[in-house]
Design an enzyme around this catalytic site. Structure first.
Site, PDB file in Angstrom:
ATOM      1  N   HIS A   1      33.605 -11.805  62.261  1.00 59.12           N
ATOM      2  CA  HIS A   1      32.635 -12.689  61.250  1.00 59.12           C
ATOM      3  C   HIS A   1      32.931 -10.880  60.297  1.00 59.12           C
ATOM      4  CE1 HIS A   1      32.569 -15.092  57.476  1.00 59.12           C
ATOM      5  NE2 HIS A   1      31.732 -13.758  57.403  1.00 59.12           N
TER       6      HIS A   1
ATOM      7  N   ASP B   1      28.540 -27.710  53.962  1.00 63.84           N
ATOM      8  CA  ASP B   1      28.390 -25.808  53.356  1.00 63.84           C
ATOM      9  C   ASP B   1      29.149 -26.199  52.615  1.00 63.84           C
ATOM     10  OD1 ASP B   1      28.620 -23.125  53.519  1.00 63.84           O
ATOM     11  OD2 ASP B   1      30.110 -23.037  53.528  1.00 63.84           O
TER      12      ASP B   1
ATOM     13  N   ARG C   1      25.401 -23.494  45.029  1.00 65.56           N
ATOM     14  CA  ARG C   1      24.887 -21.895  45.056  1.00 65.56           C
ATOM     15  C   ARG C   1      25.350 -21.473  44.185  1.00 65.56           C
ATOM     16  NH1 ARG C   1      25.010 -20.898  51.385  1.00 65.56           N
ATOM     17  NH2 ARG C   1      24.217 -19.207  49.732  1.00 65.56           N
TER      18      ARG C   1
ATOM     19  N   SER D   1      25.256 -20.710  56.819  1.00 64.69           N
ATOM     20  CA  SER D   1      26.978 -21.256  56.554  1.00 64.69           C
ATOM     21  C   SER D   1      28.219 -20.486  57.313  1.00 64.69           C
ATOM     22  CB  SER D   1      26.863 -20.901  54.760  1.00 64.69           C
ATOM     23  OG  SER D   1      27.368 -20.519  54.120  1.00 64.69           O
TER      24      SER D   1
ATOM     25  N   LYS E   1      30.025 -22.685  60.846  1.00 62.07           N
ATOM     26  CA  LYS E   1      31.923 -22.397  60.623  1.00 62.07           C
ATOM     27  C   LYS E   1      32.029 -21.665  61.373  1.00 62.07           C
ATOM     28  CE  LYS E   1      31.415 -20.716  55.814  1.00 62.07           C
ATOM     29  NZ  LYS E   1      31.721 -20.463  54.423  1.00 62.07           N
TER      30      LYS E   1
HETATM   31  N1  URA Z   1      30.198 -16.414  52.833  1.00 61.73           N
HETATM   32  C1  URA Z   1      30.082 -17.614  53.806  1.00 61.73           C
HETATM   33  O1  URA Z   1      30.761 -18.454  54.352  1.00 61.73           O
HETATM   34  N2  URA Z   1      28.664 -18.050  52.843  1.00 61.73           N
HETATM   35  C2  URA Z   1      28.303 -17.593  52.361  1.00 61.73           C
HETATM   36  O2  URA Z   1      27.260 -18.302  51.598  1.00 61.73           O
HETATM   37  C3  URA Z   1      27.904 -16.455  51.776  1.00 61.73           C
HETATM   38  C4  URA Z   1      28.918 -15.747  51.807  1.00 61.73           C
END
Ligand code: URA
Ligand code: CA
Length: 440
Positions: A82, A161, A168, A183, A187
């Protein structure tokens, strides 16, 4: 249990229990906890933080809010990487086929680009007819047979999320390390990864502006991974400068094809970062024991063309027309190609990644809003990078343009992005630090 008491505890800087976090998150997803209550809780977390245990609990509860991809039928480690988002960062399209060609298994869900930051899904979809949507069955089949699948995130994965992020975004609560870490990691874990390599960027083109912030985020994510039994390594990389030389979707895919065809210097920043992440994924997946062994496997995968073939096979499996692999001009054909000149000479001291990303976005390569459409072939190619000398009359970049509307603005940003100096800058390693789960 009452939402108001749970929020009050976090306001008072106390830690919430797993049951309390579960009550809030599940209640929010099924509509029993109101938006304003979740917003208040998120703000309290933003201001007062979370313990490691709370962060792990939140991550697990978010994962359990939706479907999880089980890749148990594949009896090997599945690896994912990631990046927290950068400019000219096409590392995934370089390293994922390399890892697959070396015998690793790459299972990756990616997102679309937003703002100055590109997204792997858009880069893949610059291939004609290619569709990155995969159901669970196809995802598993490609990981098993091809050792590689890169597909779009599905709506059913970690719905908590999606709902929390939407709040957010409009309540100034994105900027919280435990919220960002949970978050991202929720994933990755929900998508079936056993091995996770995180590329956390710092600098003006990144989400985290300073090294310290990036390091704190990286450590929080590695700790979540470790606590949840995932082999996790984070690297900190510099995103003050664009990583590669191409910004724009088709242009970046072309750069990845060039890289896999051994047409890009292995000492370039883009290759250094890509190959380092590939090495880490191979080691954590038990495909290689040492960095040297991983490097030898990688060299062979590049020289033999098997890594390039993996990317082509992935594009084919996703329905894409792979003629662009023989003729990469198909990816970058635009009405105009405009050189950018600075009218001064000197060594490039810096190239502002955010300005370059924003200029490419203006030309139509990126989205300002999630719903904007993009032009796959437009963007910017940087002809000069940090440390290069610019002679008078030499272009520093080329704009690939279809719509003439924003050319002047984009050109101005590119010019402003380049700072020249009379002395040559020392080349620093692009990888600033490595944070390993075994050493944290
Ligand atoms: N990328 C994400 O997937 N989540 C966040 O909270 C910020 C950036
Ligand atoms: Ca617990």
């Amino acid at each position: 249990m009452r939402a108001v008491d749970i929020i009050g505890k976090k306001r008072n800087k106390e830690a919430n229990t797993e049951a309390e976090i579960r009550f809030l998150v599940n209640g929010f997803v099924n509509g029993e906890v109101a938006d304003y209550q979740m917003s208040a809780y998120l703000m309290a977390v933003c201001l007062n933080g979370m313990t490691e245990e709370e962060t792990e609990d939140l991550t697990r509860i978010m994962i359990e809010s939706g479907d999880v991809i089980k890749l148990d039928k594949i009896p090997f480690k599945k690896a994912d990487k990631h990046s927290t988002g950068g400019v000219a960062d096409t590392t995934t399209l370089i390293l994922a086929p390399i890892v697959a060609a070396c015998g690793g298994y790459v299972a990756k869900l990616s997102g679309k680009g937003l703002g100055a930051t590109g997204g792997t899904i858009d880069k893949l979809e610059s291939v004609k007819n290619l569709d990155t949507q995969c159901d669970g069955e196809k995802f598993e089949r490609l990981v098993s047979e091809l050792h590689l699948c890169v597909a779009s995130q599905t709506a059913s994965l970690v719905p908590a999320d999606k709902l929390m992020y939407a709040l957010r975004d409009v309540t100034a609560t994105v900027d919280s390390i435990p919220l960002i870490a949970s978050s991202i990691m929720s994933k990755k874990i929900a998508a079936g990864a056993d091995v996770i390599v995180l590329d956390v960027k710092f600098g003006n083109g990144a989400f985290m502006k300073t090294v310290d912030e990036a390091e704190a985020l990286a450590a929080a994510m590695v700790k979540i991974g470790k606590r949840m039994g995932r082999k996790t390594v984070a690297i900190l990389t510099d995103m003050n400068e664009p990583l590669g030389t191409a910004v724009g979707n088709g242009l970046e895919l072309k750069e990845a094809i060039d890289a896999l065809s051994c047409r890009i210097d292995k000492n370039s920043k883009l290759m250094q970062v890509s190959l380092f992440i590939a090495e880490q994924m191979l080691i954590l997946s038990d495909v290689a024991k040492t960095e040297e062994e991983a490097q030898n496997l990688i060299d062979e995968a590049l020289k033999s063309g098997t890594a390039l073939n993996k990317l082509k096979s992935l594009c084919e499996a996703l329905g894409g027309d792979t003629a662009c692999f023989e003729n990469t001009d198909l990816l970058t054909k635009t009405e105009k190609q405009i050189p950018v000149y600075l009218n001064k000479t000197g060594y490039v001291e810096s190239v502002d990644a955010l300005k370059i990303g924003n200029a490419a976005c203006l030309l139509g390569a990126g989205r300002q809003k999630k719903t904007d459409s993009i032009d796959y072939s437009v963007g910017i190619v940087l002809l000069k990078q940090k440390g290069d000398y610019v002679k008078l009359g030499e272009a520093v970049a080329t704009l690939y343009v279809n719509d003439e509307k924003h050319i002047k603005e984009a050109e101005k940003l590119v010019k402003e992005a380049f700072a020249l100096n009379c002395t040559k800058q020392e080349h620093k390693s692009s990888i600033y630090k490595v944070i390993n789960f075994e050493k944290i």
